[in-house]
Design an enzyme around this catalytic site. Structure first.
Site, short mmCIF file in Angstrom:
data_model
loop_
_atom_site.label_atom_id
_atom_site.label_comp_id
_atom_site.label_asym_id
_atom_site.label_seq_id
_atom_site.Cartn_x
_atom_site.Cartn_y
_atom_site.Cartn_z
N HIS A 218 4.47 7.72 -6.37
CA HIS A 218 5.02 9.98 -7.12
C HIS A 218 4.13 9.47 -8.53
O HIS A 218 3.62 10.92 -8.36
CB HIS A 218 6.23 8.90 -7.25
N HIS B 156 1.10 -0.88 -0.01
CA HIS B 156 -0.20 0.27 -0.43
C HIS B 156 0.53 0.93 -0.04
O HIS B 156 1.46 1.45 0.89
CB HIS B 156 -0.94 -0.14 0.95
#
EC number: 2.3.1.-
Length: 504
Positions: free
Chosen positions: A432, A403
């Site tokens: 990201h 996760h």
């Protein structure tokens, strides 16, 4: 080269390199050990099978004829045995667990006009709450260290100046994500909404009336006898909980489809106070959601991507510190936010330890279980200072979907599970590109691996997520074929840019 002093004279000595030959030999010794222990039963059966084949090859035609005559004279026994065999086979077929197949899934891809780069986030933070300079500096530092890039998405309400976090705006965000992902899922699978018999939706912080499941049923005009469930307040691991619930329902209801939708809603859950423990979630959470189609129909195996192998759930809510480590509450001026405890990482580590204690025997090869057991016994009986053996989960799984809750979570699991940068690449790149999308993040990670062409037939995938309560939940999948990315893969337009270099 390195220098040493001898009788006052500096002498240059060649620097010794590691003994690569020895390390390579030890590697193959370990691999040989794992192969031997894992296939011990098969290897023991080889001489038995050889003896049976040799014995059978020595039988003459007269011997075979005599055996046939004995069967003819014992017809009653043959009939009784056959009846028992047929009855037992029927009972087994009727009562055995049904395989659960993942036909396909879709992840919501925010459009470009909803992009929220770091500059936009800081502008919104200043406009939404009029933070003072120390608070803005704190947010700036968190963003720099968060691991989030400039391509993440934010709901429409965060693109309005002044902000309008109304109920209508929250509904708009929910509909945008839910219907966007579900439209894509139904189009890619050619499954009609009225064919869905089970619907599970999880969203922790936004729970309108009528429910999110009712919104989906109304939009797609689903059938009246659909089994619908709306899960709330269960945190970022609720996606695995929803999969487990759908699995249990599919075990009961034959010949059925289940849709699991996972998301989080940001519109009304932006914290505008100054408590640092509550400000962190503002920096991490972003727009996203996933829709998963499950089936228990044997005919769907051929077109399905994965088969569900295990779901293991761990709940540490009996511990007060674990219960309070992710806690929605009001601050000292009455503003609501989600507080993250400083002990969060330690509590997550303990929850993971408990979870893998259950998961390990189900997935680890017998060789790793044997080493763990021997080390445990030695520690208990002989020397308490012996370090416990950490099983090598890389022998159980080819892919890891951790996760993407934050950089710290990924770092800790990479370190403690002794994973390589490649194993956590999907998690880091998802954080990201999409940010923390809560319970749907593990599906963006799976989509990343597919887009990279890494998913081969027989590969095993471990999805592990953490959530408030405190919970650690795992799902294990088996790839049924060399999985190609769906035409709706959220990475298809940018996968060539990844992995990107991060400033860790």
């Amino acid at each position: 080269m390195k220098s040493s002093s001898k009788n006052g004279v500096q002498v240059l000595q060649p620097r010794r390199l590691p003994d690569f030959l020895r390390s390579v030999k030890l590697k193959y010794v370990k691999l040989g050990y794992h192969y031997l222990v894992s296939h011990l039963l098969k290897l023991c059966l080889v001489p038995v099978m050889a003896a049976v084949i040799i014995k059978a090859s020595r039988l003459s035609l007269d011997d075979i004829h005599q055996m046939w005559l004995q069967l003819e004279y014992n017809l009653v026994r043959v009939v009784v045995f056959s009846a028992i065999f047929v009855f037992g086979s029927t009972v087994y077929v009727m009562t055995r667990k049904r395989f659960i197949y993942l036909v396909d899934y879709a992840c919501y891809l925010p459009p470009q006009h909803l992009k929220a780069d770091h500059r936009h986030f800081m502008e919104y933070a200043k406009e939404a709450a009029d933070f003072d300079e120390p608070t803005m500096e704190f947010l700036r530092k968190i963003m720099e260290r968060s691991g989030l890039g400039d391509e993440t998405g934010a709901p429409p309400s965060m693109h309005c100046f002044p902000p309008r976090p109304s109920m209508a705006a929250a509904r708009q965000e929910a509909e945008l994500v839910m219907f966007g992902a579900l439209d894509t899922l139904f189009a890619s699978t050619n499954v009609k909404p009225r064919d869905i018999g089970i619907l599970v939706v999880n969203c922790s912080l936004f729970n309108p009336t009528p429910s999110l499941t009712a919104m989906i049923i109304n939009k797609y005009k689903m059938r009246g006898n659909i089994k619908s469930f709306n899960l709330s307040g269960m945190g970022c691991s609720a996606g695995v909980i929803a999969i487990d619930l759908a699995k249990d329902m599919l075990q009961v209801h034959r010949n059925n489809y289940a849709v699991v939708f996972s998301t989080e809603n940001m519109t009304q859950n932006w914290y505008s106070g100054t408590e640092k423990s509550m400000l962190i979630s503002n920096c991490l959470f972003r727009l996203g959601g996933s829709a998963v189609l499950l089936s228990n129909k044997s005919g769907d195996r051929g077109r399905s991507k994965y088969k569900l192998i295990h779901v293991v759930r761990t709940h540490c809510g009996a511990n007060d510190k674990a219960f309070k480590c992710v806690y929605q509450e009001e601050d000292n001026v009455g503003k609501i936010g989600v507080s993250l405890s400083k002990e969060l990482m330690a509590i997550a580590g303990n929850a993971l330890k408990t979870n893998i204690t259950t998961l390990g025997p189900l997935v680890l090869p017998i060789s790793e279980q044997f080493l763990f057991f021997v080390t445990l016994v030695a520690k208990k009986l002989f020397n308490a200072k012996i370090k416990p053996y950490v099983p090598d989960f890389k022998l159980a799984f080819e892919h890891f979907c951790i996760h993407a809750g934050g950089r710290g979570v990924i770092d800790e699991l990479e370190k403690n599970m002794q994973l390589s940068p490649l194993h956590v690449e999907a998690s880091r790149m998802t954080l990201h590109r999409f940010g923390n999308t809560s319970s749907s993040s593990i599906w963006y990670e799976l989509a990343y691996m597919e887009a990279k062409g890494r998913m081969r037939k027989g590969d095993r995938i471990w999805q592990v997520a953490f959530g408030s309560g405190f919970k650690c939940n795992s799902a294990v999948w088996l790839a049924l074929k060399n999985v190609k990315p769906s035409c709706s893969n959220p990475w298809e337009d940018c996968i060539h840019k990844y992995p990107v270099k991060l400033n860790l």
